[in-house]
Enzyme design. Structure first.
Site, PDB file in Angstrom:
ATOM      1  N   ASP A  94      14.673  -0.700   0.158  1.00  0.00           N
ATOM      2  CA  ASP A  94      15.734  -0.373   1.331  1.00  0.00           C
ATOM      3  C   ASP A  94      16.846  -1.865   0.844  1.00  0.00           C
ATOM      4  O   ASP A  94      18.245  -1.808   0.647  1.00  0.00           O
ATOM      5  CB  ASP A  94      14.716  -0.853   2.778  1.00  0.00           C
ATOM      6  CG  ASP A  94      15.212  -0.898   3.717  1.00  0.00           C
ATOM      7  OD1 ASP A  94      16.914  -0.239   3.969  1.00  0.00           O
ATOM      8  OD2 ASP A  94      14.668  -1.668   4.688  1.00  0.00           O
TER       9      ASP A  94
ATOM     10  N   PHE B 169      14.641   4.483   9.679  1.00  0.00           N
ATOM     11  CA  PHE B 169      13.413   3.532   9.526  1.00  0.00           C
ATOM     12  C   PHE B 169      12.290   5.174   9.758  1.00  0.00           C
ATOM     13  O   PHE B 169      12.337   6.012   9.980  1.00  0.00           O
ATOM     14  CB  PHE B 169      12.497   2.993  10.410  1.00  0.00           C
ATOM     15  CG  PHE B 169      11.369   2.641   9.920  1.00  0.00           C
ATOM     16  CD1 PHE B 169      11.150   0.873   9.546  1.00  0.00           C
ATOM     17  CD2 PHE B 169      10.418   3.015  10.718  1.00  0.00           C
ATOM     18  CE1 PHE B 169      10.651   0.705   8.932  1.00  0.00           C
ATOM     19  CE2 PHE B 169       8.898   2.269   9.947  1.00  0.00           C
ATOM     20  CZ  PHE B 169       9.157   0.529   9.542  1.00  0.00           C
ATOM     21  N   VAL B 170      11.521   5.700   7.879  1.00  0.00           N
ATOM     22  CA  VAL B 170      10.577   6.431   8.435  1.00  0.00           C
ATOM     23  C   VAL B 170       9.294   6.327   7.627  1.00  0.00           C
ATOM     24  O   VAL B 170       9.163   4.599   7.573  1.00  0.00           O
ATOM     25  CB  VAL B 170      11.263   6.799   6.194  1.00  0.00           C
ATOM     26  CG1 VAL B 170      12.945   7.960   6.646  1.00  0.00           C
ATOM     27  CG2 VAL B 170      11.660   6.350   4.864  1.00  0.00           C
TER      28      VAL B 170
ATOM     29  N   ARG C 219       0.828   6.402   7.921  1.00  0.00           N
ATOM     30  CA  ARG C 219       0.933   6.412   5.805  1.00  0.00           C
ATOM     31  C   ARG C 219       0.673   7.737   5.353  1.00  0.00           C
ATOM     32  O   ARG C 219       0.204   8.091   4.668  1.00  0.00           O
ATOM     33  CB  ARG C 219      -0.167   5.229   5.614  1.00  0.00           C
ATOM     34  CG  ARG C 219       0.612   3.588   5.593  1.00  0.00           C
ATOM     35  CD  ARG C 219      -0.584   2.751   4.360  1.00  0.00           C
ATOM     36  NE  ARG C 219      -0.394   1.719   5.014  1.00  0.00           N
ATOM     37  CZ  ARG C 219       0.626   1.236   4.661  1.00  0.00           C
ATOM     38  NH1 ARG C 219       1.744   1.405   4.209  1.00  0.00           N
ATOM     39  NH2 ARG C 219       1.110  -0.639   4.723  1.00  0.00           N
TER      40      ARG C 219
ATOM     41  N   LYS D 204       0.764  -1.051  -0.006  1.00  0.00           N
ATOM     42  CA  LYS D 204      -0.411  -0.163  -0.278  1.00  0.00           C
ATOM     43  C   LYS D 204       1.038   1.164  -0.026  1.00  0.00           C
ATOM     44  O   LYS D 204       0.079   1.872   0.247  1.00  0.00           O
ATOM     45  CB  LYS D 204      -0.805  -0.326   1.494  1.00  0.00           C
ATOM     46  CG  LYS D 204      -1.901  -1.362   1.412  1.00  0.00           C
ATOM     47  CD  LYS D 204      -1.965  -1.182   2.748  1.00  0.00           C
ATOM     48  CE  LYS D 204      -3.012  -3.033   3.415  1.00  0.00           C
ATOM     49  NZ  LYS D 204      -2.803  -3.392   4.277  1.00  0.00           N
ATOM     50  N   GLY D 205       1.655   0.617   0.453  1.00  0.00           N
ATOM     51  CA  GLY D 205       3.281   2.563   0.337  1.00  0.00           C
ATOM     52  C   GLY D 205       3.542   3.684  -0.235  1.00  0.00           C
ATOM     53  O   GLY D 205       3.478   4.425  -0.372  1.00  0.00           O
TER      54      GLY D 205
ATOM     55  N   ASP E 245       4.509   2.962   6.467  1.00  0.00           N
ATOM     56  CA  ASP E 245       3.639   2.738   7.813  1.00  0.00           C
ATOM     57  C   ASP E 245       4.633   2.598   8.571  1.00  0.00           C
ATOM     58  O   ASP E 245       6.038   2.307   8.150  1.00  0.00           O
ATOM     59  CB  ASP E 245       2.633   2.113   7.273  1.00  0.00           C
ATOM     60  CG  ASP E 245       2.935   0.211   7.274  1.00  0.00           C
ATOM     61  OD1 ASP E 245       3.996   0.488   6.302  1.00  0.00           O
ATOM     62  OD2 ASP E 245       2.978  -0.242   8.408  1.00  0.00           O
TER      63      ASP E 245
ATOM     64  N   LYS F 213      17.554   3.931  -0.060  1.00  0.00           N
ATOM     65  CA  LYS F 213      17.957   3.771   1.437  1.00  0.00           C
ATOM     66  C   LYS F 213      19.338   3.251   1.116  1.00  0.00           C
ATOM     67  O   LYS F 213      19.714   2.114   1.412  1.00  0.00           O
ATOM     68  CB  LYS F 213      17.200   3.171   2.131  1.00  0.00           C
ATOM     69  CG  LYS F 213      16.543   3.952   3.354  1.00  0.00           C
ATOM     70  CD  LYS F 213      16.285   3.030   4.702  1.00  0.00           C
ATOM     71  CE  LYS F 213      14.891   3.334   5.031  1.00  0.00           C
ATOM     72  NZ  LYS F 213      15.071   2.302   5.921  1.00  0.00           N
TER      73      LYS F 213
ATOM     74  N   GLU G   9       7.689   2.778  -6.936  1.00  0.00           N
ATOM     75  CA  GLU G   9       7.220   2.196  -4.848  1.00  0.00           C
ATOM     76  C   GLU G   9       7.800   3.567  -4.464  1.00  0.00           C
ATOM     77  O   GLU G   9       8.273   4.097  -4.680  1.00  0.00           O
ATOM     78  CB  GLU G   9       8.464   1.139  -5.691  1.00  0.00           C
ATOM     79  CG  GLU G   9       8.720   0.310  -4.176  1.00  0.00           C
ATOM     80  CD  GLU G   9       7.776  -0.532  -3.460  1.00  0.00           C
ATOM     81  OE1 GLU G   9       6.994   0.170  -3.097  1.00  0.00           O
ATOM     82  OE2 GLU G   9       8.245  -1.569  -3.022  1.00  0.00           O
ATOM     83  N   ASP G  10       7.562   2.848  -3.166  1.00  0.00           N
ATOM     84  CA  ASP G  10       7.475   4.125  -2.029  1.00  0.00           C
ATOM     85  C   ASP G  10       9.158   3.746  -1.375  1.00  0.00           C
ATOM     86  O   ASP G  10       9.450   5.284  -1.531  1.00  0.00           O
ATOM     87  CB  ASP G  10       6.918   4.045  -0.219  1.00  0.00           C
ATOM     88  CG  ASP G  10       6.549   1.995  -0.243  1.00  0.00           C
ATOM     89  OD1 ASP G  10       7.946   1.390  -0.459  1.00  0.00           O
ATOM     90  OD2 ASP G  10       6.264   2.065   0.872  1.00  0.00           O
TER      91      ASP G  10
HETATM   92  P1  IMP Z   1      12.542  -4.005   0.520  1.00  0.00           P
HETATM   93  O1  IMP Z   1      12.533  -5.752   0.712  1.00  0.00           O
HETATM   94  O2  IMP Z   1      14.020  -4.155   2.083  1.00  0.00           O
HETATM   95  O3  IMP Z   1      14.274  -3.300  -0.005  1.00  0.00           O
HETATM   96  O4  IMP Z   1      11.903  -3.249   1.177  1.00  0.00           O
HETATM   97  C1  IMP Z   1      10.802  -3.286   0.724  1.00  0.00           C
HETATM   98  C2  IMP Z   1      10.066  -2.471   1.703  1.00  0.00           C
HETATM   99  O5  IMP Z   1       9.859  -1.979   3.102  1.00  0.00           O
HETATM  100  C3  IMP Z   1       9.175  -1.190   0.901  1.00  0.00           C
HETATM  101  O6  IMP Z   1       8.270  -1.655  -0.226  1.00  0.00           O
HETATM  102  C4  IMP Z   1       8.477  -1.031   1.991  1.00  0.00           C
HETATM  103  O7  IMP Z   1       7.502  -1.283   1.920  1.00  0.00           O
HETATM  104  C5  IMP Z   1       9.419  -1.258   3.643  1.00  0.00           C
HETATM  105  N1  IMP Z   1      10.394  -0.492   3.803  1.00  0.00           N
HETATM  106  C6  IMP Z   1      11.376  -0.325   3.901  1.00  0.00           C
HETATM  107  N2  IMP Z   1      11.884   0.232   4.716  1.00  0.00           N
HETATM  108  C7  IMP Z   1      11.298   0.888   5.397  1.00  0.00           C
HETATM  109  C8  IMP Z   1      10.896   2.147   6.113  1.00  0.00           C
HETATM  110  O8  IMP Z   1      11.470   2.899   6.425  1.00  0.00           O
HETATM  111  N3  IMP Z   1       9.254   2.349   6.705  1.00  0.00           N
HETATM  112  C9  IMP Z   1       8.376   1.759   5.877  1.00  0.00           C
HETATM  113  N4  IMP Z   1       8.449   0.709   5.369  1.00  0.00           N
HETATM  114  C10 IMP Z   1      10.010   0.221   4.937  1.00  0.00           C
HETATM  115 MG    MG Z   2       6.170  -1.169  -0.183  1.00  0.00          MG
END
Ligand code: IMP
Ligand code: MG
Length: 176
Positions: free
Chosen positions: A101, A150-151, A163, A41-42, A157, A129, A97-98
């Site tokens: 990470d 962490f944002v 959100r 949902k991000g 969220d 990040k 995408e939001d």
């Molecule tokens: P990844 O698979 O580790 O790249 O994570 C991606 C997903 O984790 C993102 O689409 C977000 O939904 C969530 N996420 C990663 N970092 C954060 C953060 O700092 N705050 C909130 N959600 C996060």
């Molecule tokens: Mg996401």
């Protein structure tokens, strides 16, 4: 634990950056219809604001995946929760995408989507990040690089809350 937040990226800066991204994307896809795929949902706030500012024809679809539990660390395991409504074969796909990470979510998603033979497949993320990357992901459009914090807000969220904040904030947990 007490949750506290502080502003990292204010609303007007998000707005300005999205205008710039939309201008660039509209130029790059000139003469084409871009098919935006929002990752629920991000990315909902971002995809709406971005789509409104694109000057080329736009279609949209959504997917939902999960890699996080209720905490702030990725499990590395990606689960497909909701698939696209329509095929993407021969379409100009732009994944919206939001945040990237570890990169696990996007790396899984991009592999999954490319196997469906789109005409093109690019990625637009509001936040990145880079310090946390575990999987290589090629980013075509990026709003902001942020430090390893962490944002929340503007779609992002913590345990499904925050959100609706109109800005991007940093959340920290403190002993009460
Ligand atoms: P990844 O698979 O580790 O790249 O994570 C991606 C997903 O984790 C993102 O689409 C977000 O939904 C969530 N996420 C990663 N970092 C954060 C953060 O700092 N705050 C909130 N959600 C996060
Ligand atoms: Mg996401």
């Amino acid at each position: 634990m007490k949750e506290s937040t502080r502003v990292l990226i204010p609303e007007d800066q998000i707005d300005e950056r999205i205008r710039q991204l939309a201008e660039q994307i509209s130029k790059d896809y000139a003469g084409k219809t871009v098919h935006l795929i929002g990752i629920l949902k991000g990315s909902v706030f971002f995809i709406c604001d971005l789509a409104k500012r694109l000057t080329i024809p736009v279609t949209m679809d959504f997917m939902s995946v999960s890699s996080y539990g209720a905490g702030t660390k990725s499990s590395g395991v990606v689960k497909l929760i909701k698939d696209l409504d329509e095929p993407i074969e021969n379409r100009e796909v732009l994944v919206v995408e939001d945040i990237i990470d570890s990169g696990h979510t996007l790396s899984y998603l991009l592999k999954n989507l490319s196997s469906r033979h789109p005409a093109s497949l690019r990625l637009c993320t509001l936040l990145d990040k880079p310090d946390r990357r575990e999987c290589d992901v090629e980013v075509d459009y990026q709003g902001f690089q942020i430090p390893d914090e962490f944002v929340i807000g503007y779609g992002l969220d913590y345990d499904q809350r925050y959100r609706n904040l109109p800005y991007i904030g940093v959340m920290s947990l403190e002993e009460e």
